[in-house]
Design a protein around this motif. Structure first.
Motif, PDB file in Angstrom:
ATOM      1  N   UNK A  12       0.844  -1.200   0.000  1.00  0.00           N
ATOM      2  CA  UNK A  12       0.000   0.000   0.000  1.00  0.00           C
ATOM      3  C   UNK A  12       0.877   1.246   0.000  1.00  0.00           C
ATOM      4  N   UNK A  13       0.397   2.293  -0.653  1.00  0.00           N
ATOM      5  CA  UNK A  13       1.159   3.547  -0.704  1.00  0.00           C
ATOM      6  C   UNK A  13       1.104   4.254   0.650  1.00  0.00           C
ATOM      7  N   UNK A  14       2.072   5.124   0.859  1.00  0.00           N
ATOM      8  CA  UNK A  14       2.084   5.906   2.100  1.00  0.00           C
ATOM      9  C   UNK A  14       0.809   6.728   2.231  1.00  0.00           C
ATOM     10  N   UNK A  15       0.305   7.267   1.127  1.00  0.00           N
ATOM     11  CA  UNK A  15      -0.915   8.083   1.216  1.00  0.00           C
ATOM     12  C   UNK A  15      -2.106   7.220   1.625  1.00  0.00           C
ATOM     13  N   UNK A  16      -2.173   5.985   1.164  1.00  0.00           N
ATOM     14  CA  UNK A  16      -3.255   5.083   1.580  1.00  0.00           C
ATOM     15  C   UNK A  16      -3.142   4.761   3.067  1.00  0.00           C
ATOM     16  N   UNK A  17      -1.932   4.480   3.521  1.00  0.00           N
ATOM     17  CA  UNK A  17      -1.714   4.141   4.929  1.00  0.00           C
ATOM     18  C   UNK A  17      -2.019   5.332   5.832  1.00  0.00           C
ATOM     19  N   UNK A  18      -1.554   6.499   5.427  1.00  0.00           N
ATOM     20  CA  UNK A  18      -1.796   7.713   6.202  1.00  0.00           C
ATOM     21  C   UNK A  18      -3.295   7.997   6.299  1.00  0.00           C
ATOM     22  N   UNK A  19      -3.980   7.911   5.197  1.00  0.00           N
ATOM     23  CA  UNK A  19      -5.419   8.140   5.172  1.00  0.00           C
ATOM     24  C   UNK A  19      -6.144   7.135   6.073  1.00  0.00           C
TER      25      UNK A  19
END
Length: 114
Positions: free
Chosen positions: A74-81
């Motif tokens: 998973x991308x960092x933006x997905x994880x952060x979200x």
């Protein structure tokens, strides 16, 4: 001043808070499940942790993690979200002092900030 992102139902979180209190350090307790951190706050803590892979800040074995289809790719933006919208996914406890932070697993990790 130290801040702990705390879940009182978690034994490691309770042990970490006890270590801080035993050291006589002033501590702000943030029950992050009730007062969810924003994406910006999560990013700031990630930086304070030394920018490990973002997934290391997460409870990747949690059912919600799997239900959301998250994984090591998973991308960092997905994880952060995901952490911002589902704070239960944030590894606990996280202890913050200024521009430094540690994850209290094991609880003795907090000694680096005391």
């Amino acid at each position: 001043m130290i801040t702990i992102w705390h879940n009182p139902r978690c034994s490691k979180s309770r042990q970490t808070l006890a270590l801080i209190e035993e050291a006589g350090v002033e501590v702000t307790v943030r029950k992050y499940l009730d007062d969810a951190p924003t994406a910006a706050e999560i990013e700031a803590v990630h930086a304070a942790l030394g920018t490990p892979p973002l997934i290391e800040m997460m409870r990747s074995g949690d059912k919600v993690f799997k239900d959301l289809g998250l994984g090591k790719d998973s991308s960092d933006s997905e994880l952060l979200s995901a952490m911002a919208t589902q704070p239960a996914l944030i590894e606990r406890p996280i202890v913050i002092k200024g521009d430094q932070a540690v994850i209290g697993r094991p609880p003795a990790n907090v000694r680096a900030l005391l």
